[in-house]
Write a protein that holds these residues in place. Structure first.
Motif, PDB file in Angstrom:
ATOM      1  N   MET A  43     -20.532  36.294 -31.556  1.00  0.00           N
ATOM      2  CA  MET A  43     -19.487  36.835 -32.411  1.00  0.00           C
ATOM      3  C   MET A  43     -18.329  35.851 -32.444  1.00  0.00           C
ATOM      4  SD  MET A  43     -19.782  40.577 -30.694  1.00  0.00           S
ATOM      5  CE  MET A  43     -20.282  39.852 -29.133  1.00  0.00           C
ATOM      6  N   TYR A  44     -17.478  36.017 -33.432  1.00  0.00           N
ATOM      7  CA  TYR A  44     -16.304  35.159 -33.579  1.00  0.00           C
ATOM      8  C   TYR A  44     -15.060  36.030 -33.552  1.00  0.00           C
ATOM      9  CZ  TYR A  44     -12.792  32.197 -35.758  1.00  0.00           C
ATOM     10  OH  TYR A  44     -11.656  31.492 -36.019  1.00  0.00           O
ATOM     11  N   GLY A  45     -14.030  35.584 -32.876  1.00  0.00           N
ATOM     12  CA  GLY A  45     -12.759  36.302 -32.870  1.00  0.00           C
ATOM     13  C   GLY A  45     -12.269  36.559 -31.474  1.00  0.00           C
ATOM     14  N   GLU A  46     -11.816  37.780 -31.235  1.00  0.00           N
ATOM     15  CA  GLU A  46     -11.340  38.228 -29.933  1.00  0.00           C
ATOM     16  C   GLU A  46     -12.256  39.362 -29.491  1.00  0.00           C
ATOM     17  OE1 GLU A  46      -8.790  36.642 -28.442  1.00  0.00           O
ATOM     18  OE2 GLU A  46      -8.527  35.392 -30.204  1.00  0.00           O
ATOM     19  N   THR A  62     -16.607  35.322 -23.111  1.00  0.00           N
ATOM     20  CA  THR A  62     -15.696  34.761 -24.112  1.00  0.00           C
ATOM     21  C   THR A  62     -15.646  33.256 -23.918  1.00  0.00           C
ATOM     22  OG1 THR A  62     -14.370  36.781 -24.164  1.00  0.00           O
ATOM     23  CG2 THR A  62     -13.348  34.774 -25.020  1.00  0.00           C
ATOM     24  N   LEU A  63     -15.955  32.540 -24.976  1.00  0.00           N
ATOM     25  CA  LEU A  63     -15.930  31.078 -24.938  1.00  0.00           C
ATOM     26  C   LEU A  63     -14.733  30.613 -25.760  1.00  0.00           C
ATOM     27  CD1 LEU A  63     -17.515  28.584 -23.968  1.00  0.00           C
ATOM     28  CD2 LEU A  63     -18.617  28.575 -26.192  1.00  0.00           C
ATOM     29  N   ASN A  64     -13.782  30.004 -25.088  1.00  0.00           N
ATOM     30  CA  ASN A  64     -12.570  29.539 -25.738  1.00  0.00           C
ATOM     31  C   ASN A  64     -12.668  28.029 -25.929  1.00  0.00           C
ATOM     32  OD1 ASN A  64     -10.017  29.012 -26.619  1.00  0.00           O
ATOM     33  ND2 ASN A  64      -8.968  30.002 -24.926  1.00  0.00           N
ATOM     34  N   VAL A 112     -17.020  33.700 -29.445  1.00  0.00           N
ATOM     35  CA  VAL A 112     -16.353  32.406 -29.587  1.00  0.00           C
ATOM     36  C   VAL A 112     -14.948  32.722 -30.069  1.00  0.00           C
ATOM     37  CG1 VAL A 112     -16.344  30.167 -30.741  1.00  0.00           C
ATOM     38  CG2 VAL A 112     -18.526  31.245 -30.119  1.00  0.00           C
ATOM     39  N   LYS A 113     -13.983  32.475 -29.206  1.00  0.00           N
ATOM     40  CA  LYS A 113     -12.589  32.822 -29.489  1.00  0.00           C
ATOM     41  C   LYS A 113     -12.112  32.063 -30.711  1.00  0.00           C
ATOM     42  CE  LYS A 113      -8.293  33.614 -27.040  1.00  0.00           C
ATOM     43  NZ  LYS A 113      -7.219  32.732 -27.377  1.00  0.00           N
TER      44      LYS A 113
END
Length: 168
Positions: A153-156, A15-17, A125-126
């Motif tokens: 992916m995008y989101g959570e 997860t990339l924040n 990508v958070k």
């Protein structure tokens, strides 16, 4: 009794924040408009004198966008001259508006990502953040990771929108 397993926590997903790359210092604008004669003309001698006596310490610890909000023709060297004063104190700045400042800050932060660390891995990508992450940052991180990631992916992690999947 069956043990509950957190599959998201145990997955290979990274997860990339982007919020983690947000610099929290105050953003300020240095507006050349205040130094123009009748908001139209920059008088070099007066401008140089005004910059010499300005208390530049007021900008320490801040991030500065050097711009001119007046509808005037300002020579490029004037913006650069302001930059020399900020640079002497190690103050981060851009010549441009606050949007350009945010873009610069994220470009600088994202340039430190080693995309090889994402090789063959699914990446999320958070999406939500409490800080204003510019749209530019999302595009930049995507272009940087796409050649390496297995998928993006995008989101959570529990609810994502697929964006990219590498060919097998």
């Amino acid at each position: 009794m069956t043990e509950i397993v957190n599959r998201v926590a145990n997955s290979p997903i990274i997860t990339l924040n982007l919020e983690d790359y947000y610099r929290k210092e105050e953003r300020v604008v240095f507006d050349l408009k205040a130094y123009l004669f009748q908001e139209l003309i920059l008088k070099e001698k007066d401008f140089r004198e005004a910059l010499k006596v300005l208390d530049w310490e007021n900008y320490r610890g801040k991030l500065v966008a050097i711009t001119c909000t007046a509808d005037a023709i300002v020579p490029n060297w004037a913006y650069m001259l302001v930059g020399t004063y900020l640079g002497k104190l190690g103050i981060s700045y851009v010549i441009g508006n606050l949007e350009a400042l945010e873009q610069y800050l994220f470009e600088d932060a994202l340039s430190k990502i080693a995309p090889q660390e994402f090789e063959g891995r699914p990446v999320v990508v958070k999406g939500c953040s409490k800080y204003p992450v510019p749209l530019y940052a999302y595009g930049r991180v995507l272009s940087k990771l796409q050649p390496y990631a297995k998928s993006i992916m995008y989101g959570e992690p529990c609810s994502t929108v697929p964006l990219y999947k590498a060919a097998k």
